[in-house]
Design an enzyme around this catalytic site. Structure first.
Site, short mmCIF file in Angstrom:
data_model
loop_
_atom_site.label_atom_id
_atom_site.label_comp_id
_atom_site.label_asym_id
_atom_site.label_seq_id
_atom_site.Cartn_x
_atom_site.Cartn_y
_atom_site.Cartn_z
N GLU A 295 0.78 -1.24 0.00
CA GLU A 295 0.00 0.00 0.00
C GLU A 295 0.82 1.29 0.00
O GLU A 295 0.28 2.35 0.33
CB GLU A 295 -0.99 0.01 1.18
CG GLU A 295 -2.01 -1.11 1.08
CD GLU A 295 -3.06 -1.09 2.19
OE1 GLU A 295 -3.02 -0.17 3.04
OE2 GLU A 295 -3.92 -1.99 2.20
N CYS A 296 2.08 1.24 -0.40
CA CYS A 296 2.84 2.49 -0.48
C CYS A 296 2.41 3.31 -1.70
O CYS A 296 2.36 4.55 -1.62
CB CYS A 296 4.33 2.20 -0.51
SG CYS A 296 4.96 1.58 1.07
#
Length: 375
Positions: A295-296
């Protein structure tokens, strides 16, 4: 000498964007240890896996693996790679081994330092490794020896599985792009779960608990597990069990929900980390995909394309050391869209915290692949 991470992590106050517990972005430590929705803030310290001191006087085998290159009706064409390190005499050796009962041998002169020998073999009627629901996860025995005359210098043995794996992303009639896995030329319907560490104190995780949990998952037909990027790289026992049970592994590298420093120091640390991890895991047939982080991209979509850590460093390591397995820069990730949660391509994450799960919008979503969901 092991110091408390609380007092030794150096946070750059000018780093943007920051996150909760910003110190976690500046050290290579399990991100969940700094506090997460699934875990308490519990900062462990110490050596929690075995350490070995290896004494060598001549030559040692530092790594070996088997790469299935072609799978056909007559059998499997595979490449055996053996990495050796020469620290003394002799320089002329005989390297031999067997894969699934098929023997091979080659003479070689080793220069001081590390050398890699690659040998191609044909394995007729080779048993193939399949995930749950598509066949048996058959494995073969592999052995390698290095000798100088009659003198044994080193030997290595392990099990592996012969299989090919692809991530198929191609246009669909609807205008979307597919996202599906193919094993040994056959499309696989994935049913699975995400895996977070079984204990916030990692040293308390036992092989018995790992086996018990994986067998329970296999019992409900789980044929893929995603190692979530906010936790840890799991134990060798974990991957051996996934091989045995026929459970594919989606392997994140350990970064989650944040914008990490794009510095030379962080890049060098991740390069060294990834090289060790990829070498350790690439002989496991369960490894189906590598993902740069959790989820970066979704955390900073406007910065995602400039993330050198996932687009250059980790991508380069995987391309060099394990090109046979697909690599994704992040999860979720959309190859062409600016929205990493685009349902028309790539993978999607979705949560329904606080909702009645029977009426959640989750049931209305139609993504290509749902790689993380929860309630």
């Amino acid at each position: 000498r092991l110091a408390s991470p609380i007092h030794t992590i150096q946070v750059d106050p000018d780093h943007k964007p920051m996150v909760w517990s910003p110190e976690r972005l500046f050290c290579r430590k399990a991100q969940m240890s700094f506090g997460w929705d699934i875990a308490p803030r519990l900062m462990t310290v110490g050596i929690w896996r075995p350490v070995e001191l290896v004494l060598v006087d001549t030559v040692r085998i530092t790594h070996a693996w088997v790469v299935p290159e072609r799978i056909g009706e007559a059998g499997v064409t595979a490449r055996v790679e053996v990495e050796m390190e020469r620290v003394g005499e002799p320089g002329r050796v005989r390297i031999s081994g067997a894969v699934g009962g098929v023997e091979w041998a080659e003479d070689a002169g080793l220069a001081p330092g590390k050398s890699v020998l690659a040998h191609e073999i044909e394995i007729p009627d080779a048993p193939l490794w399949w995930p749950i629901g598509y066949g048996e996860p058959q494995r073969v025995d592999v052995s390698v020896t290095v000798k100088s005359g009659a003198r044994m210098l080193d030997e290595l043995s392990f099990k592996t599985g012969l299989r090919t794996v692809e991530l198929v992303q191609e246009p669909q009639r609807s205008g979307a792009t597919s996202f599906r896995f193919r094993c040994n030329g056959r499309d696989i319907f994935i049913t699975g779960l995400n895996w977070t560490p079984l204990d916030a104190i990692f040293a308390r995780i036992t092989p018995e608990k790992t086996t018990q949990t994986l067998e329970a998952m296999a019992g409900i037909g789980c044929n893929m597990v995603r190692i979530w990027g906010g936790g840890i790289y799991e134990s060798p026992h974990f991957y051996d069990e996934c091989d045995r049970l026929g459970i594919f592994v989606w392997q994140d590298f350990m970064m989650a929900c944040g914008w990490y420093p794009q510095t030379h120091r962080m890049g060098a640390a991740l390069d060294a980390e990834a090289r060790q991890i990829v070498r350790d895991l690439r002989r496991h047939p369960c490894i189906a995909v590598w993902a740069g982080d959790n989820e970066c991209d979704a955390f900073s979509p406007q910065l995602a394309q400039s993330n050198r850590l996932t687009r250059v460093v980790l991508a380069g390591v995987c391309r060099q050391l394990h090109p046979e397995v697909p690599y994704l820069p992040s999860s979720p990730y959309s190859p062409r869209s600016d929205d990493p949660q685009d349902e028309r391509e790539g993978d999607v994450h979705w949560y329904a915290h606080g909702e009645n799960y029977r009426r959640s919008r989750m049931w209305e979503l139609r993504p290509r692949f749902m790689s993380e969901f929860g309630h």
